[in-house]
Design a protein around this motif. Structure first.
Motif, mmCIF file in Angstrom:
data_model
loop_
_atom_site.group_PDB
_atom_site.id
_atom_site.type_symbol
_atom_site.label_atom_id
_atom_site.label_comp_id
_atom_site.label_asym_id
_atom_site.label_seq_id
_atom_site.Cartn_x
_atom_site.Cartn_y
_atom_site.Cartn_z
ATOM 1 N N GLU A 11 77.745 85.052 60.090
ATOM 2 C CA GLU A 11 78.656 86.049 59.523
ATOM 3 C C GLU A 11 78.052 87.456 59.511
ATOM 4 O OE1 GLU A 11 81.455 84.018 56.202
ATOM 5 O OE2 GLU A 11 79.315 84.061 55.717
ATOM 6 N N LYS A 65 78.164 87.658 64.667
ATOM 7 C CA LYS A 65 79.390 87.846 63.884
ATOM 8 C C LYS A 65 80.602 87.975 64.800
ATOM 9 C CE LYS A 65 78.617 92.452 62.392
ATOM 10 N NZ LYS A 65 78.621 93.394 61.304
ATOM 11 N N HIS A 115 81.363 84.387 65.427
ATOM 12 C CA HIS A 115 81.910 83.858 64.171
ATOM 13 C C HIS A 115 83.403 84.189 64.051
ATOM 14 C CE1 HIS A 115 82.408 83.173 59.844
ATOM 15 N NE2 HIS A 115 82.934 84.387 59.803
ATOM 16 N N GLU A 116 83.738 85.450 64.245
ATOM 17 C CA GLU A 116 85.140 85.871 64.123
ATOM 18 C C GLU A 116 86.029 85.150 65.126
ATOM 19 O OE1 GLU A 116 86.670 87.715 61.849
ATOM 20 O OE2 GLU A 116 84.769 87.891 60.787
ATOM 21 N N TYR A 170 81.949 75.699 58.283
ATOM 22 C CA TYR A 170 82.355 76.813 57.432
ATOM 23 C C TYR A 170 83.040 76.308 56.154
ATOM 24 C CZ TYR A 170 84.311 81.341 56.115
ATOM 25 O OH TYR A 170 84.637 82.483 55.435
#
Length: 148
Positions: free
Chosen positions: A40, A46, A49-50, A98
């Motif tokens: 994150e 990141k 991640h997104e 997650y």
């Protein structure tokens, strides 16, 4: 972005993934938290991640409800299948980790329902690590990075 920064991020991702794969009941949540927090916040990861959290082709909640519907009365009786398309598979696997990190899914209960390991929680977590989530996720993630 410098290639050295990407390599550093990738190496740290591999380290955190290995820590998670080698965790047991007492350390699993801590290792999952470390991996997800890193993904994150790291400048390189990141972005991944997104993409994995917001992947348009998968609906984690529907997938999870379908998997839970296969759970019978015996330990490990649930049928655990993931999408066969690599991007969809990685998204579901990442979203599962997650959700565990977020406290929405209990890793030990999940492993208990989908892996026939008996009553030992460490065995359930190890089965979860070895057979289901993290090794395929790491391997598939590596292939995507090697062959974009």
């Amino acid at each position: 972005m410098k290639p050295s920064k990407v390599k550093r991020s990738y190496d740290r991702f591999n380290d955190y993934s290995a820590d998670l794969i080698n965790s047991d009941y007492n350390t699993f949540n801590d290792r999952a938290n470390m991996l997800i927090d890193f993904c994150e916040t790291d400048e390189v990861l990141k972005l991944v991640h997104e993409q994995l959290i917001n992947h348009k082709n998968v609906d984690f909640d529907t997938w999870y409800q379908e998997r839970k519907a296969t759970i019978g009365g015996m330990v490990g009786s649930g049928e655990l299948t993931f999408p066969t398309k690599i991007d969809d598979r990685m998204a579901i696997q990442y979203q599962l980790i997650y959700k565990i990190k977020a406290g929405e899914i209990d890793a030990a209960h999940f492993a208990h329902h989908f892996f026939p390991t008996g009553r030992k929680l460490d065995d359930a977590i190890r089965a979860f690590n070895e057979c289901s989530e993290h090794a395929p996720f790491s391997r598939d993630e590596l292939q995507v990075r090697r062959y974009p």
